[in-house]
Design an enzyme around this catalytic site. Structure first.
Site, PDB file in Angstrom:
ATOM      1  N   ALA A  38     -92.410  95.903 -50.235  1.00 27.25           N
ATOM      2  CA  ALA A  38     -91.441  94.798 -50.228  1.00 27.25           C
ATOM      3  C   ALA A  38     -90.345  95.116 -49.223  1.00 27.25           C
ATOM      4  CB  ALA A  38     -90.826  94.628 -51.613  1.00 27.25           C
ATOM      5  N   LYS A  39     -89.524  94.171 -48.930  1.00 27.85           N
ATOM      6  CA  LYS A  39     -88.328  94.415 -48.111  1.00 27.85           C
ATOM      7  C   LYS A  39     -87.355  93.278 -48.363  1.00 27.85           C
ATOM      8  CE  LYS A  39     -86.982  97.587 -45.158  1.00 27.85           C
ATOM      9  NZ  LYS A  39     -87.395  98.982 -45.128  1.00 27.85           N
ATOM     10  N   GLY A  40     -86.072  93.574 -48.169  1.00 26.75           N
ATOM     11  CA  GLY A  40     -85.058  92.532 -48.305  1.00 26.75           C
ATOM     12  C   GLY A  40     -84.113  92.594 -47.134  1.00 26.75           C
TER      13      GLY A  40
END
Ligand code: NAD
Length: 425
Positions: free
Chosen positions: A114-116
Site C-alpha cells: 500500500a502507499k499513501g
C-alpha cells in the site's frame, strides 16, 4: 544530476506508474502469467482519494488532497508509507503501492502493498498545521487502516511524530490503544529499536553480500552516495564504521569528494552547523552533475526516483548500484546498465530493511513484548542475507539480471498466495 538525468528523457520514462507497469509486465511475460492474473495484479485493489479540510494558523480554511492505495492484500495486510510532498500524485502513490507488494514478497514478510500521500509542502507548515492535517487524513481513511488491514509508516515528508498522531487518532476512534496500526513510531509508543537505521543497515548488508560475490573487501571499496538523509546518511555512517571508504556524498545543492574517504561524523556536524554539505574542510567540492558518473565501486542513490535514466546510464562507472531510494533507475536505463555489466541491487531488495524492521515493530506491538537492538539487527541480517541470496540465485538460474529476478521472485510468491486463497466470488 537529476536535472541533467531527466532533461530530454521521454515523459513516459519518468512516470512512476508506467515504470512500475513496465517492470511488472517484463516479469509477467517471462513467467507466462495468464491474462486474468496479469489484469488482477496490474490493477490496485483499492484506491481512495480524500479531501482534507484544515484550519491554517492564519485562520484560513484550506483543503488538501490525500490518497491511500492498496495494491494487493494477497499475502497479508497492506503495508506502506505515507508521503507528504507538493508533487504527490495518484500515479506516484499507485506505483509506490505496487512496489511495496513486490518488496514485501521479495523479503518474504507476510504483507501486501500500500502507499499513501498528501499533496502539501510540510517544510512551510507549522507543527500545529501538520498535526491537524495528519489527524484529519487519518480519520478520512480510518476504515481502510488497522493492524490486520493496512499499516502505514513514514515516507518522504513524514516522521515518527506524525506516526504518533496517526496511532493516537486511530486509538481515540477505536476507544482502545492500538499501537500496531502504524510503524515507525517513537520507541516510547511501541516503536522498535533499530528502526531509524534499518534501511541504511539493510543497504550495507546487501552491499557486503555483493562485495563478497565480487571478491572485494569493504576497505578496498569506494562508495558514492546520493542523498544524505535517513537512508543515505545512515548508510554512510554504518558503512563508514564497517570499513567502506565513503568517497563522495551528493546532495541537492552540491557534492563533496575525497578519494581517501570522508569523515562522515564530521560531515554530519558540518551540515548541522552550516545547513549544507558543501565547503567541508575534509573534501573537495565537486559538481553534483558529475559526481554520480565518477569512478567508484558502489553507487548508492538514496535521494529520490528517476536519477539514473536513459540519458546518463551509459556514463555510470560504478561496478555496483545499490538502490537505496525507490525507483532511482528508470526502465530506459536498465538495458544500458545490463550491457555495461553493472551489478544492480534493485530497490525492492536493497531498501527493504526499513519495511523488515517495520514488520518486527508490528510483531512486537502485537506481542506486547519488545526486543533488544541486538535481536533486531540479527533478524534483519537474516532477512537481508537470505533475500539477497534468493534473488541472485534466481537470476543465475534463469540467466537474467537481478532486477528481473527480484520482480519474478516476488510475483511468483504473490501468485502462489492468490492461487492458494482462490478467487472469492
Ligand atoms: P530523506 O528526506 O531523509 O533524505 C533524502 C535526502 O536526499 C535529503 O537529504 C535531501 O536533501 C536529498 N535530496 C533531495 N533531492 C536531491 C537531489 N536532487 N539530489 C541530491 N540529493 C537530494 O528521505 P529518506 O527517508 O532518506 O528517503 C530517500 C529515498 O529512500 C526515497 O526514495 C524513499 O522513498 C526511499 N526509502 C526510504 C526508506 C526509509 O526507511 N526512510 C525506506 C525505503 C525507501
Amino acid at each position: 544530476m537529476i536535472a541533467e538525468a531527466t532533461s530530454a528523457v521521454p515523459a513516459n520514462e519518468l512516470n512512476p506508474w508506467i515504470s512500475a507497469e513496465t517492470r511488472f509486465n517484463q516479469a509477467a511475460q517471462r513467467l507466462n502469467l495468464e491474462e486474468g492474473m496479469r489484469k488482477m495484479l496490474a490493477t490496485p485493489t483499492r484506491e481512495v482519494t480524500v479531501a482534507i479540510p484544515i484550519m491554517l494558523d492564519d485562520g484560513r480554511l484550506e483543503v488538501f488532497t490525500g490518497y491511500r492505495v492498496q495494491h494487493s492484500i494477497a499475502r497479508g495486510p497492506a503495508k506502506g508509507g505515507i508521503r507528504f510532498a507538493p508533487d504527490v500524485s495518484l500515479d506516484e502513490v499507485r506505483a509506490l503501492s505496487s512496489w511495496m507488494t513486490w518488496k514485501c514478497a521479495v523479503v518474504n514478510i507476510p504483507y501486501g502493498g500500500a502507499k499513501g500521500g498528501v499533496i502539501c509542502d510540510p517544510s512551510i507548515m507549522s507543527e500545529g498545521e501538520l498535526e491537524r492535517l495528519t489527524r484529519r487524513y487519518t480519520s478520512a481513511i480510518i476504515e481502510m487502516i488497522g493492524p490486520e488491514i493496512d499499516i502505514p509508516a513514514p515516507d518522504l515528508g513524514t516522521n515518527e511524530r506524525m506516526m504518533a498522531w496517526i496511532m493516537d487518532t486511530y486509538s481515540m476512534h477505536k476507544r482502545q490503544a492500538t499501537t500496531a496500526v502504524v510503524t515507525g513510531k517513537p520507541l516510547i509508543l511501541g516503536g522498535s529499536r533499530g528502526r531509524a537505521e534499518a534501511t541504511g543497515r539493510g543497504c550495507m548488508i546487501v552491499c557486503q553480500q555483493a562485495l563478497a560475490r565480487l571478491k572485494k573487501q569493504p576497505t578496498e571499496t569506494e562508495v558514492i552516495i546520493q542523498g544524505f538523509g535517513n537512508v543515505g546518511g545512515m548508510s554512510a555512517r554504518l558503512m563508514s564504521k564497517a570499513g567502506f571508504k565513503i568517497a563522495g556524498i551528493v546532495e541537492w545543492d552540491g557534492a563533496v569528494y575525497n578519494s581517501h574517504g570522508l569523515d562522515i561524523e564530521k560531515l554530519m556536524q558540518h551540515r548541522k552547523e552550516t545547513g549544507s554539505i558543501v565547503d567541508f574542510a575534509g573534501a573537495d567540492n565537486v559538481d553534483k552533475d558529475e559526481a554520480l558518473t565518477m569512478e567508484c565501486d558502489i553507487l548508492l542513490p538514496a535521494a529520490k526516483e528517476n536519477v539514473i535514466t536513459s540519458r546518463n546510464a551509459a556514463r555510470i562507472r560504478a561496478k555496483v548500484i545499490c538502490e537505496g531510494a525507490n525507483g532511482p533507475t528508470t526502465p530506459g536505463a536498465d538495458p544500458i546498465l545490463r550491457e555495461n555489466n553493472v551489478f544492480i541491487i534493485p530497490d525492492i531488495l536493497a531498501n527493504a530493511g526499513g519495511v523488515s524492521v517495520s514488520y518486527f515493530e508490528w510483531v512486537q506491538d502485537r506481542m506486547g513484548y519488545f526486543w533488544n537492538e541486538e535481536l533486531v539487527i540479527q533478524r534483519l541480517e537474516e532477512i537481508m542475507v537470505t533475500s539477497f541470496q534468493d534473488v541472485v540465485e534466481y537470476a543465475e538460474k534463469n540467466n537474467i539480471d537481478n532486477r528481473l529476478a527480484a520482480n519474478m521472485l516476488a510475483l511468483d510468491r504473490v501468485i502462489a498466495a492468490i492461487k492458494l486463497r482462490g478467487i472469492y466470488a
